[in-house]
Motif scaffolding. Structure first.
Motif, PDB file in Angstrom:
ATOM      1  N   SER A  37       0.784  -1.158  -0.290  1.00  0.00           N
ATOM      2  CA  SER A  37      -0.158   0.072  -0.098  1.00  0.00           C
ATOM      3  C   SER A  37       0.463   1.398   0.505  1.00  0.00           C
ATOM      4  N   PRO A  38       0.416   2.478  -0.518  1.00  0.00           N
ATOM      5  CA  PRO A  38       0.794   3.452  -0.406  1.00  0.00           C
ATOM      6  C   PRO A  38       1.041   3.854   0.783  1.00  0.00           C
ATOM      7  N   ASN A  39       2.030   4.636   1.092  1.00  0.00           N
ATOM      8  CA  ASN A  39       2.136   6.034   2.911  1.00  0.00           C
ATOM      9  C   ASN A  39       0.767   6.997   2.638  1.00  0.00           C
ATOM     10  N   GLU A  40       0.180   6.353   3.579  1.00  0.00           N
ATOM     11  CA  GLU A  40      -1.014   7.476   3.418  1.00  0.00           C
ATOM     12  C   GLU A  40      -0.654   8.490   4.592  1.00  0.00           C
ATOM     13  N   SER A  41       0.207   8.831   4.623  1.00  0.00           N
ATOM     14  CA  SER A  41       0.610  10.406   5.804  1.00  0.00           C
ATOM     15  C   SER A  41       1.021  11.573   4.373  1.00  0.00           C
ATOM     16  N   LEU A  42       0.896  10.919   2.862  1.00  0.00           N
ATOM     17  CA  LEU A  42       1.406  11.397   2.106  1.00  0.00           C
ATOM     18  C   LEU A  42       0.379  12.008   1.257  1.00  0.00           C
ATOM     19  N   PHE A  43      -1.440  11.349   1.135  1.00  0.00           N
ATOM     20  CA  PHE A  43      -1.986  11.743   0.613  1.00  0.00           C
ATOM     21  C   PHE A  43      -2.330  12.803   0.960  1.00  0.00           C
ATOM     22  N   PRO A  44      -3.353  13.618  -0.343  1.00  0.00           N
ATOM     23  CA  PRO A  44      -3.334  15.322  -0.589  1.00  0.00           C
ATOM     24  C   PRO A  44      -4.953  15.224  -0.051  1.00  0.00           C
ATOM     25  N   VAL A  45      -5.094  15.222   0.742  1.00  0.00           N
ATOM     26  CA  VAL A  45      -6.924  14.840   0.648  1.00  0.00           C
ATOM     27  C   VAL A  45      -7.416  16.082   0.761  1.00  0.00           C
ATOM     28  N   ALA A  46      -6.697  17.114   1.126  1.00  0.00           N
ATOM     29  CA  ALA A  46      -7.179  18.284   1.202  1.00  0.00           C
ATOM     30  C   ALA A  46      -7.774  19.050  -0.337  1.00  0.00           C
ATOM     31  N   ALA A  47      -6.322  18.535  -1.056  1.00  0.00           N
ATOM     32  CA  ALA A  47      -6.550  19.236  -2.533  1.00  0.00           C
ATOM     33  C   ALA A  47      -7.512  18.230  -2.847  1.00  0.00           C
ATOM     34  N   VAL A  48      -7.646  17.237  -2.294  1.00  0.00           N
ATOM     35  CA  VAL A  48      -8.940  16.036  -3.090  1.00  0.00           C
ATOM     36  C   VAL A  48     -10.411  16.377  -3.025  1.00  0.00           C
ATOM     37  N   GLN A  49     -10.604  16.290  -1.197  1.00  0.00           N
ATOM     38  CA  GLN A  49     -11.435  16.962  -1.077  1.00  0.00           C
ATOM     39  C   GLN A  49     -12.504  18.445  -2.110  1.00  0.00           C
ATOM     40  N   ARG A  50     -11.147  19.191  -1.619  1.00  0.00           N
ATOM     41  CA  ARG A  50     -11.393  20.519  -2.864  1.00  0.00           C
ATOM     42  C   ARG A  50     -12.325  20.510  -4.317  1.00  0.00           C
ATOM     43  N   ALA A  51     -10.960  19.363  -4.912  1.00  0.00           N
ATOM     44  CA  ALA A  51     -11.582  19.006  -6.034  1.00  0.00           C
ATOM     45  C   ALA A  51     -13.037  18.201  -6.021  1.00  0.00           C
ATOM     46  N   PHE A  52     -13.146  16.891  -5.195  1.00  0.00           N
ATOM     47  CA  PHE A  52     -14.758  16.125  -5.494  1.00  0.00           C
ATOM     48  C   PHE A  52     -15.755  17.709  -5.483  1.00  0.00           C
TER      49      PHE A  52
END
Lengths: 404, 404
Positions: A37-52
């Motif tokens: 699995s990729p390292n989830e601490s590196l996921f760009p969560v805020a940017a992807v939420q904005r994108a949704f």
């Protein structure tokens, strides 16, 4: 018995290549080098939420209607441009298909090509998920070994001469799963020439191509394709997020039409909402800059793994030094069965896990290797885990060694 | 020729059951009764957008990691409770699998059960997407006709006696696609008894069960299952939104294990992010209240369709009066080929479209029927479209009629 009504491919007496890969360990100190699995601490969560939110605000209700079976055209155009820039593949959105992860892309190619018993060449070892997908269509496998610069083309050609019916070669050319090996550019070009000469299809699976620690990505095998024989597969799971379930493939003409035919029948289309969100993310964010952040992390983790293997593993063990990706591949003396060792000794006493190498061989006939994934762990944990693992491996090697 | 390397199932000379269903018509006045899409003006966009934000805020990065191959456990629990409440099926989250639309659920069942040539019974006519999914595994089909209360069980039993190897029956019991017919409760119970006696599996596909205009849903066939022989399939595409790509199935023991084995190999898992958003939506919204709104709309559209058919179609045409779902089924005199009529006459001159009935027969051997979908159109447009269509049908019927 209901069991008698199952298809041969679902026979419960034959374990799936993907089942039982990851042992559960309730011990709080357990360290897993198993899951890739990729390292989830590196996921760009805020940017992807904005994108949704951007995608939903922009398209409204229509975004949630049935969409294009090949997937969001804008995202396909961006992915076509990306593989043009980084893989030298000249293609367009019309030749890209968005899939449910790279796994579905592999499965669709297998489905479009294989009748039961058809002959398939694979690198040995090779990606366990690809074996599971290919297994569904009951091929006859021919394994071809790896060299430090990728698949052994001499062995491949000998195999092709002996088995001219081989119709598909599956390869992971970049930071190979499970060994971390990368195929040289020369071999990529030669492989396409072999495909043209011996009339087979190449399935190029490249989910890790962006994650080279020291170099820019090499030209894809697909970039040398002259006859529409190469299907290129990649994924956003490793460089963005897995739960978006967005893989993609590039194919031409005959193969593209065949893949779309089986795709429609399989699930109609992938998840349009997440495609639109990814497209919005790519419009306002620099994926290459994000990938640079990932590489900086994984480079450090890989170095920690390689250093720890050198420190704690016995001289009888050999291991790869990957230049990218998530995995290290360790080979122990021939008489050690890493599956039995994990099950009986290492997991219950040291609470460390890995994937036994046997799973990466189509005929499950090689037992003395193991795959270690470093992507999800800190250097400190990697050092501690490899220390514990190394002590166990040392004991097993010395126990197995005949007393002279 | 690359074409020679394709699997039999992908043979480009055999058209897919799903290809060419929907004709493109550039005329601005064109009216399509073809695609079975839900009405997007009814999508709860704002609530679902909030649900995405809630799910992301609650779970953060972990939401975007690889998830459970069966799908989000909380959503599975809600769906298990829902089919308990509305379909009398006693089950739990452990027996639910989330899929990429109902289409993938059908495909996974076909994949888990069928070797080439295996015998399958289907209602005739039947859902074209199911035929496409089943076609992938090259079955031998036996068609069983429909009565006003569902599948003709006498014909089915005769067929089972003659072909005791039949291992699967595919049925759409609720507001059947394409005919709108609903199977009686008595027949549901008798069907399970037949499955037990003749040792076959029932694939119960029920995407429209919630959309009955006048009645609450009937007990599912699965509710009568005593031996784990029924796989129940439904979807959120028709009652929430298609682009969330969330279908689901309920299966037990042997079949569940077989389905999960082929599922892992097919795409690992469906889209975890949308599952979590749907779960959040269901936590704070009343899906039943939303379904009531849908029913109020579709009831009016269906009535407009039935009234228009009565007004504009010739006496030689018969049509169903659906009590739910999206579709009406029209039968014309035997000598009229609705496919040729659409292609050569109706589409180019009247700019109205439908799906020719031929597509709903596994052997494509019945040509005088057509499917009309009313879900996406206003009553005014439905009246205008059926008027144009009726005029064309009248002309064709009178032209075809021998002069006495």
């Amino acid at each position: 018995m209901l069991k008698d009504l199952l298809a041969t491919r679902a026979n419960p007496d034959v374990p799936s290549a993907l089942s039982g890969l990851f042992t559960q360990d309730a011990d709080p100190s357990a360290i897993s080098f198993a899951a890739g699995s990729p390292n989830e601490s590196l996921f760009p969560v805020a940017a992807v939420q904005r994108a949704f939110n951007t995608a939903i605000a922009k398209q409204g209700a229509h975004l949630f209607q049935y969409q294009n079976p090949q997937g969001n055209p804008a995202l396909r155009a961006k992915l076509a441009a990306r593989i043009g820039k980084w893989g030298q593949v000249t293609t367009t959105a019309e030749h890209v298909v968005l899939t449910v992860g790279g796994q579905q892309a592999i499965e669709l190619v297998a489905k479009a090509l294989l009748n039961p018993g058809d002959e398939v060449a694979v690198e040995v070892p090779t990606y366990v998920g690809a074996l599971a997908a290919l297994d569904l269509y009951q091929p006859t496998y021919y394994g071809v070994g790896l060299q430090s610069d990728g698949i052994d083309l001499d062995v491949l050609e000998t195999t092709l001469k002996r088995h001219p019916g081989i119709k598909l070669l599956y390869t992971v050319p970049d930071f190979h799963n499970p060994t971390g090996i990368t195929m040289s550019v020369a071999k990529r070009e030669q492989l396409v020439a072999l495909a043209n000469r011996y009339d087979f299809i190449i399935l190029e699976d490249s989910p890790y191509r962006d994650l080279g620690y020291e170099q820019t990505p090499l030209p894809a095998i697909k970039s040398f394709d002259t006859e529409g024989r190469v299907v290129f597969v990649s994924s956003l799971s490793k460089i963005l997020m897995p739960a978006l379930r967005t893989g993609w493939l590039v194919a031409d003409d005959t193969l593209l039409a065949a893949i779309m035919k089986v795709r429609l029948a399989s699930d109609l289309e992938a998840t349009g909402v997440t495609h639109a969100a990814i497209d919005a993310y790519l419009t306002t964010n620099d994926l290459d800059a994000h990938v640079d952040v990932l590489k900086d992390h994984y480079r450090v983790q890989c170095a920690a793994m390689v250093a720890a293997l050198g420190k704690y593993f016995p001289d009888e063990a050999t291991f790869t030094t990957p230049a990218g990706g998530f995995f290290d591949w360790v080979t122990l003396p021939k008489d050690i069965d890493t599956g039995a060792l994990l099950r009986e000794q290492i997991s219950p006493t040291a609470h460390v896990s890995y994937v036994p190498g046997t799973n990466f061989y189509p005929n499950r006939d090689v037992h003395n290797s193991l795959r270690l994934c470093f992507s999800g762990l800190t250097p400190t944990v990697i050092d501690a885990g490899i220390h514990r693992l190394g002590d166990q491996v040392k004991a097993a090697v010395h126990e197995a060694k005949p007393v002279v």
